[in-house]
Enzyme design. Structure first.
Site, PDB file in Angstrom:
ATOM      1  CE1 TYR B 132      -3.607  -2.365   0.080  1.00 37.40           C
ATOM      2  CE2 TYR B 132      -4.479  -1.057   1.885  1.00 37.40           C
ATOM      3  CZ  TYR B 132      -4.645  -2.045   0.941  1.00 37.40           C
ATOM      4  OH  TYR B 132      -5.833  -2.703   0.857  1.00 37.40           O
ATOM      5  CB  SER B 133       2.910   2.790   2.733  1.00 37.92           C
ATOM      6  OG  SER B 133       1.889   2.793   3.681  1.00 37.92           O
ATOM      7  CD  GLU B 248      -3.131  -2.625   8.161  1.00 40.42           C
ATOM      8  OE1 GLU B 248      -3.511  -2.182   7.068  1.00 40.42           O
ATOM      9  OE2 GLU B 248      -1.963  -2.557   8.565  1.00 40.42           O
ATOM     10  CD  GLU B 380      -0.379  11.935  14.744  1.00 41.16           C
ATOM     11  OE1 GLU B 380      -0.170  10.876  14.127  1.00 41.16           O
ATOM     12  OE2 GLU B 380       0.117  12.180  15.867  1.00 41.16           O
TER      13      GLU B 380
END
Lengths: 379, 397
Positions: B132-133, B248, B380
Site C-alpha cells: 500500500y504505502s 487491518e 493523527e
C-alpha cells in the site's frame, strides 16, 4: 455483565430525558439561583419525580420502592447531569437510602424507606470533617449516655444537609482518626436539639451544609448496624455513591461536549466554521475518546453494584477518577472553544464548569482514587 | 440456541481431543506458522495441529467450504474462537491472506480468483504481503505513484512499495497501483495481485530502530502482471482497499495487547525494580503513573466488552469502535515508557551479559511500539476519522 441498558432501562432513560427537558432544564437551576431560593430545589418538582417512582428507584418493593437497581438509577442521574437538575435524588436516594438499606435493621428500614420512596422524607449523609475526602478521619464523637448516645462534633460538605429531614451521621464510638475500628452510623432527626445547620454557598448554586452537633442525644435505636463495626458497610455506601456521582458527571460532560461540538460547526471565523480547523478537531476527538471510555466504566460500576460484585471498590474508584479527569478536561475545553462567550454568565457552559468542580470534590478526587486503586491492586 | 449449545459442546470435545498440549501455550514469533512456499513448522506438533484444523476447514472457519473453509456463521465462529481461547489453543495459521486478502476476495473477487487464491491461503501454500504505502504516500495513501500500464493482455508495473511487512518471506503481494494518472487521486487506483517470483520484483529489508527487520521496501521494475490479477473494477481499487483497511484496523485494535508479547508486566516490573513499603510502591509519582496505566487498560478492556455487547444487542451508535486503534496503540507506547522509567539504566540495554533477556526484550519492544501508532493509519489519522465520522465536523480530509 451489563455494559448496555436493557429495554426497560432505556425506556426509563428516555422518559427521564423528556421529563427533565420539559420540567427541569438548565433554566430551572438558573431561576433557583437568581431567585436566591432558600431551599435550592423545588418541592413541586421533587413531588413529580417521586410520582415517577424515582425516589424509590433502588428501594425494594417491600418498602414501597421500584427495585429498579443502580443501572437504572445511573441512567436517570446521567440525565440530571445533562440538565443540571437540582433535587434530593443523589443525597436521599443514593447516599441516605444506601446507608439505611445496607446498615439498617428491618424496623429501621420499615420506618424510613417507605416515606423516602413516597418523596415525603429527605436524607443526607454527614461524613466529611475536613476539606478533603477522608472517610477514616472521622472525629465526631458518639458516647454512651443513659439509654442512648450523645453526639459532639462538626460536619462539612454535607450534600442537601440544610434541607434533609433525617441525617445519617458517621461517628466515632472508639478508636482514633485514621482507624476503621470504632466507626458507627446514626440516624439523627435534623430538627433534634443541639443540631445546628448552615447552608454553604458553593459555586454550583446547589445545596451543601455545615452541621454542628452539640450534645445531641439519640436513643439506642438510632444506631444503624453494630456499634463500632460500620466501616465495611460505609465503604459500600460510598462506592455506590461514587458510581452514582460518576454517572451524573458523565451526563454533564456529554452535554457540555455536545454543545461545544455544535458550536464548532456553527461559529465562523476566517470565513469558515472553526470546526474545520484540525487543531480543534483533534482536541474534540480526544474528548470523544475520554467520554467513550468513561461511559464504559460508569456502566460497569453501576452493574457491579447490582451484581453485588466484590470488584465494586476497584471499579468505583476507576469510575470516579475517570469522571474527574474527563469532566475537568471537557469543561475547560468547552469554555476555551466557545471563546469570549464561554466565560460569560449568559452562556450555560459556565454552569456546567461550576457543577463539575463541585462534583469533582464529592467522595474523593482523582488522586485519592488512583491511590486507592493502586492499594486494591496490591501496589 | 440449542443447536449452538450442541455446536459448542462438539467444538470443545474436538479441541480437547485434537489440540496437542504443546500447542496450548502462547506462540512465540518463531513458533507461529505463517505458511508459504518456503515455510517450515517449528515442531511436529505444530504440523499435526495445523493439518487437523485444516481438515476441518478451521484455518479459515468462516469461509465457504468450496474455498477451503468450514462455512461457519458468525455465531459459530465466535464460539470456536472462544473455545480456542478457553483452552489456550494457538492459531494454526497466521497471515495477511487469512486476515485481510481472503475477506477482500470473498467480497470483491471473481469466481476464478476465489478458486485460484482462497484454497491456497487456507491450506497455507502461499504467504501474502501488502503493498500500500510508498515512500511519498503514507497517510496520504491516495497520492501513490506506482504505475500499472495497460499492455493488452497484461499490465506492466513500475514503482516501489514501502513497509511491506515481511515481503522477503512472502510469495505474493496485493498492491494498490495507479492505472489512470489523469483521474482525481482515489479515482485512478486499481487493486492488483502480483506473484513476487515474477522477473523485475526485488525486495530490500529495512532495519528498524529496535534492530529487527520486520518491514521491507519492494521494487517493481517493468513487472508483467496478467490482467486476470486485477481485483474488482479497473480504477476502482480504492473501494477494495477501504474494505481491507477496515480489517487491518480491527485486527490491530484486537491484538494491540498481543502484538508485543511482553517479557514482564508493568506490575511485575515495579516489584522487581522499585522499593516497596507496606505493600506500596514508595515513590508516589511512580505509583500514580502505574495506577494511571492499569486504569487505562481496565477502561479499554471494559470498552471492548461494551462494543461487543452493543453489537450483540443492536444498541449503540457503532462510533465507539473508532477509538480503539488509537487507545490501544497509544497506551502500549506509554506502558513501555513506564517500564523503562521503572527499570532505570537496566531498561536501556541493547545486548550482552550486563542485561538479562527480559531487560533486552523490554528495551527493544519499547522501541518497536513506536511503530504501532504509525502503521495501519497513524494516530493523527485516527483522530481525523473520529472528527469526521463520529463528530461530523467539516473539513477537507
Amino acid at each position: 455483565m451489563a455494559m448496555t441498558l436493557n429495554e426497560e432501562q432505556r425506556h426509563l432513560r428516555d422518559t427521564a430525558r423528556e421529563f427533565l427537558l420539559a420540567r427541569a432544564p438548565v433554566a430551572a437551576l438558573r431561576a433557583l439561583r437568581d431567585d436566591r431560593d432558600p431551599l435550592g430545589w423545588s418541592r413541586e418538582l421533587w413531588a413529580e419525580m417521586a410520582g415517577l417512582g424515582w425516589a424509590g428507584i433502588v428501594i425494594p418493593e417491600e418498602f414501597g420502592g421500584l427495585e429498579f437497581g443502580f443501572t437504572g438509577l445511573g441512567a436517570v442521574l446521567q440525565e440530571t447531569g445533562r440538565t443540571l437538575t437540582a433535587s434530593p435524588l443523589y443525597a436521599t436516594c443514593v447516599l441516605g437510602t444506601s446507608a439505611i438499606l445496607l446498615a439498617g435493621d428491618q424496623k429501621q428500614k420499615q420506618a424510613v424507606l417507605p416515606r423516602v420512596a413516597a418523596g415525603e422524607t429527605c436524607l443526607a449523609l454527614a461524613l466529611e470533617e475536613s476539606h478533603h475526602h477522608d472517610p477514616l478521619g472521622v472525629r465526631l464523637r458518639a458516647e454512651r449516655h443513659g439509654d442512648g448516645y450523645r453526639l459532639n462534633g462538626a460536619k462539612q460538605f454535607v450534600l442537601d444537609g440544610h434541607s434533609a429531614d433525617l441525617l445519617v451521621v458517621v461517628a466515632r464510638t472508639a478508636g482514633e482518626p485514621g482507624s476503621g475500628q470504632g466507626i458507627s452510623l446514626f440516624l439523627v432527626d435534623a430538627a433534634a436539639p443541639g443540631v445546628a445547620r448552615r447552608r454553604t454557598a458553593t459555586m454550583d448554586s446547589r445545596n451543601v451544609a455545615r452541621i454542628e452537633f452539640q450534645d445531641v442525644e439519640v436513643p439506642v435505636t438510632a444506631l444503624l448496624g453494630a456499634e463500632g463495626e460500620s466501616w465495611p458497610v460505609l465503604e459500600q455506601v460510598l462506592d455506590r455513591g461514587r458510581a452514582a456521582i460518576a454517572a451524573e458527571m458523565l451526563g454533564g460532560a456529554q452535554e457540555c461536549f455536545q454543545r461545544t461540538v455544535a458550536y464548532l460547526k456553527q461559529r465562523e471565523q476566517f470565513g469558515v466554521a472553526i470546526g474545520s480547523f484540525q487543531a480543534l478537531q483533534h482536541r474534540a476527538a480526544a474528548m470523544f475518546i475520554e467520554l467513550e471510555l468513561l461511559q464504559s466504566v460508569v456502566m460497569d460500576a453501576c452493574a457491579k453494584v447490582d451484581e453485588a460484585s466484590p470488584l465494586l471498590p476497584m471499579v468505583a474508584s476507576l469510575a470516579k477518577a475517570r469522571a474527574n479527569d474527563t469532566i475537568e478536561l471537557v469543561s475547560n475545553e468547552a469554555v476555551q472553544m466557545h471563546g469570549g462567550i464561554g466565560i460569560t454568565d449568559q452562556l450555560d457552559i459556565g454552569l456546567f464548569l461550576k457543577r463539575a468542580r463541585v462534583t469533582m470534590q464529592i467522595l474523593g478526587d482523582a488522586r485519592y482514587h488512583r491511590a486507592r486503586y493502586a492499594t486494591l491492586r496490591g501496589f | 440456541m440449542e443447536d449452538l449449545e450442541q455446536f459448542r459442546i462438539e467444538v470443545r470435545q474436538w479441541l480437547e481431543a485434537n489440540c496437542p498440549p504443546s500447542q496450548r501455550t502462547p506462540a512465540s514469533p518463531e513458533e507461529q506458522y505463517w505458511g508459504g512456499r518456503n515455510a517450515t513448522f517449528a515442531s511436529g506438533d505444530a504440523r499435526v495441529w495445523f493439518e487437523r484444523m485444516l481438515a476441518r476447514g478451521w484455518t479459515v472457519p468462516e469461509w465457504p467450504r468450496e474455498y477451503g473453509g468450514a462455512g461457519l456463521n458468525g455465531q459459530q465462529a465466535r464460539i470456536l474462537k472462544k473455545e480456542m481461547v478457553r483452552l489456550g489453543c494457538r492459531a494454526p495459521l497466521y497471515g495477511l491472506g487469512v486476515w485481510m486478502l481472503g475477506p477482500a476476495l470473498l467480497e470483491f473477487g471473481n469466481e476464478e480468483q476465489k478458486r485460484e487464491h482462497l484454497p491456497a491461503i487456507a491450506e497455507g501454500r502461499l504467504r501474502w504481503c501488502q503493498g500500500y504505502s510508498e515512500p511519498n504516500a503514507g497517510s496520504d495513501l491516495a497520492s501513490l505513484q506506482t504505475r500499472a500500464e495497460d499492455h493488452g493482455d497484461h499490465f506492466v508495473v513500475n514503482g516501489s512499495k514501502i513497509w511491506t511487512s515481511q515481503a522477503d518471506r512472502s510469495d505474493w503481494i496485493f498492491c494498490l497501483v495507479r492505472t489512470d494518472s489523469s483521474a482525481r487521486k482515489q479515482a485512478g487506483i486499481s487493486f492488483l495481485l502480483i506473484d513476487m517470483a515474477t522477473p523485475g520484483v526485488s525486495v530490500t529489508p529495512i532495519k528498524l530502530i529496535n534492530g529487527s527487520s520486520e518491514f521491507c521496501q519492494t521494487f517493481f521494475d517493468n513487472v508483467r502482471v496478467p490482467k486476470q490479477n486485477l481485483v474488482g473494477v479497473l480504477n476502482e481499487g480504492w473501494t477494495v482497499a477501504k474494505g481491507l483497511l477496515r480489517h487491518e484496523r480491527k485486527l490491530m485494535s484486537e491484538t494491540a495487547d498481543t502484538v508485543t508479547t511482553a517479557a514482564h508486566t508493568p506490575i511485575e516490573c515495579a516489584r522487581r525494580y522499585l522499593p516497596f513499603a507496606d505493600g506500596r510502591i514508595q515513590d508516589p509519582l511512580m505509583r500514580d503513573a502505574l495506577a494511571r496505566h492499569e486504569m487505562q487498560m481496565h477502561a479499554i478492556g471494559l470498552t471492548q466488552l461494551r462494543i461487543l455487547e452493543e453489537a450483540r444487542t443492536g444498541t449503540g451508535s457503532g462510533a465507539t469502535s473508532l477509538i480503539m486503534k488509537y487507545c490501544g496503540t497509544e497506551e502500549e507506547k506509554r506502558k513501555y515508557e513506564l517500564m523503562m522509567a521503572m527499570m532505570g539504566s537496566q531498561g536501556i540495554g541493547w545486548e550482552g551479559e550486563d542485561f538479562d533477556a527480559a531487560e533486552i526484550d523490554t528495551a527493544r519492544q519499547a522501541l518497536f511500539t513506536k511503530a504501532l501508532s504509525i502503521a495501519g493509519g497513524t494516530s493523527e489519522v485516527q483522530l481525523n476519522i473520529i472528527a469526521k465520522r463520529a463528530l461530523e465536523l467539516p473539513g477537507v480530509i
